[in-house]
Scaffold this motif. Structure first.
Motif, PDB file in Angstrom:
ATOM      1  N   HIS A  28       9.081  44.875   8.525  1.00  0.00           N
ATOM      2  CA  HIS A  28       7.995  45.430   9.181  1.00  0.00           C
ATOM      3  C   HIS A  28       6.793  44.306   9.029  1.00  0.00           C
ATOM      4  O   HIS A  28       6.057  43.978  10.226  1.00  0.00           O
ATOM      5  CB  HIS A  28       7.479  46.668   8.811  1.00  0.00           C
ATOM      6  CG  HIS A  28       8.357  47.749   9.203  1.00  0.00           C
ATOM      7  ND1 HIS A  28       8.891  48.180  10.434  1.00  0.00           N
ATOM      8  CD2 HIS A  28       9.265  48.644   8.240  1.00  0.00           C
ATOM      9  CE1 HIS A  28       9.594  49.237  10.480  1.00  0.00           C
ATOM     10  NE2 HIS A  28       9.850  49.347   9.165  1.00  0.00           N
ATOM     11  N   SER A  65      18.136  51.507   2.302  1.00  0.00           N
ATOM     12  CA  SER A  65      17.204  52.118   3.155  1.00  0.00           C
ATOM     13  C   SER A  65      17.896  52.668   4.573  1.00  0.00           C
ATOM     14  O   SER A  65      18.713  52.308   4.686  1.00  0.00           O
ATOM     15  CB  SER A  65      15.887  51.025   3.618  1.00  0.00           C
ATOM     16  OG  SER A  65      15.161  51.672   4.752  1.00  0.00           O
ATOM     17  N   MET A 101      10.189  47.528   4.269  1.00  0.00           N
ATOM     18  CA  MET A 101       8.597  47.025   4.448  1.00  0.00           C
ATOM     19  C   MET A 101       8.641  45.537   4.889  1.00  0.00           C
ATOM     20  O   MET A 101       7.464  45.324   5.357  1.00  0.00           O
ATOM     21  CB  MET A 101       7.892  47.266   3.407  1.00  0.00           C
ATOM     22  CG  MET A 101       8.142  46.732   2.105  1.00  0.00           C
ATOM     23  SD  MET A 101       7.213  47.337   0.872  1.00  0.00           S
ATOM     24  CE  MET A 101       8.080  46.568  -0.662  1.00  0.00           C
TER      25      MET A 101
END
Length: 166
Positions: free
Chosen positions: A79, A71, A76
């Motif tokens: 997060h 990434s 994700m």
């Protein structure tokens, strides 16, 4: 009227709290996945095997990935963990020697499948076995959240990905 207003006020006070206030608290978070959950296991593994550049390339001149992730920034699951715990970071499992009672660990490897393969990149079942080994006979943390995301590489690596059986 006063009695009705008082009754409504009491009902409102006794009602359950809004959903946002009921978000459960977790002490630990464990991720089992492929490249979408890998926070550096591939990078640590390939560096230890002497592969240059390590996969995914994260050092000069290959700055296309973010600190060993597939990434250009946090993934994700990082997060999610920061929202649930207000703590940053999901540690790669290859960077620890035992399961922490608090914190987040990713057992994910880019390129892994949902199978039992353990080399070169640990498949889903192998990731779960690694989790068990790092527990060292201790029970897992009681207030832990587990994320499992796998299967895309099974299709991508299939001989005929359009076969309905795949």
């Amino acid at each position: 009227r006063s009695l009705a207003l008082l009754s409504l006020s009491l009902i409102a006070l006794a009602a359950p709290a809004p959903a946002a206030a009921q978000i459960p608290k977790y002490d630990a978070f464990f991720v089992f996945s492929d490249s979408l959950g890998d926070t550096g296991n591939d990078w640590i593994l390939t560096r230890s095997l002497g592969t240059e550049p390590a996969i995914p390339p994260s050092e000069s001149p290959h700055r296309t990935y973010f600190f060993g992730r597939f990434s250009n920034g946090p993934i994700m699951f990082e997060h999610l963990w920061s929202k649930l715990s207000s703590k940053d970071g999901v540690t790669p499992s290859l960077a620890i020697s035992e399961i922490p009672r608090k914190g987040a660990v990713s057992f994910a490897y880019g390129g892994s499948t949902s199978g039992t393969t353990c080399f070169p990149f640990a498949g889903l079942r192998c990731q779960v076995e690694q989790f068990g080994q790092l527990l060292g006979g201790n029970p897992p943390p009681q207030r832990a959240l587990y994320a499992i995301f796998s299967g895309a590489n099974d299709v991508l690596q299939a001989e005929d990905p359009f076969d309905p059986a795949v």
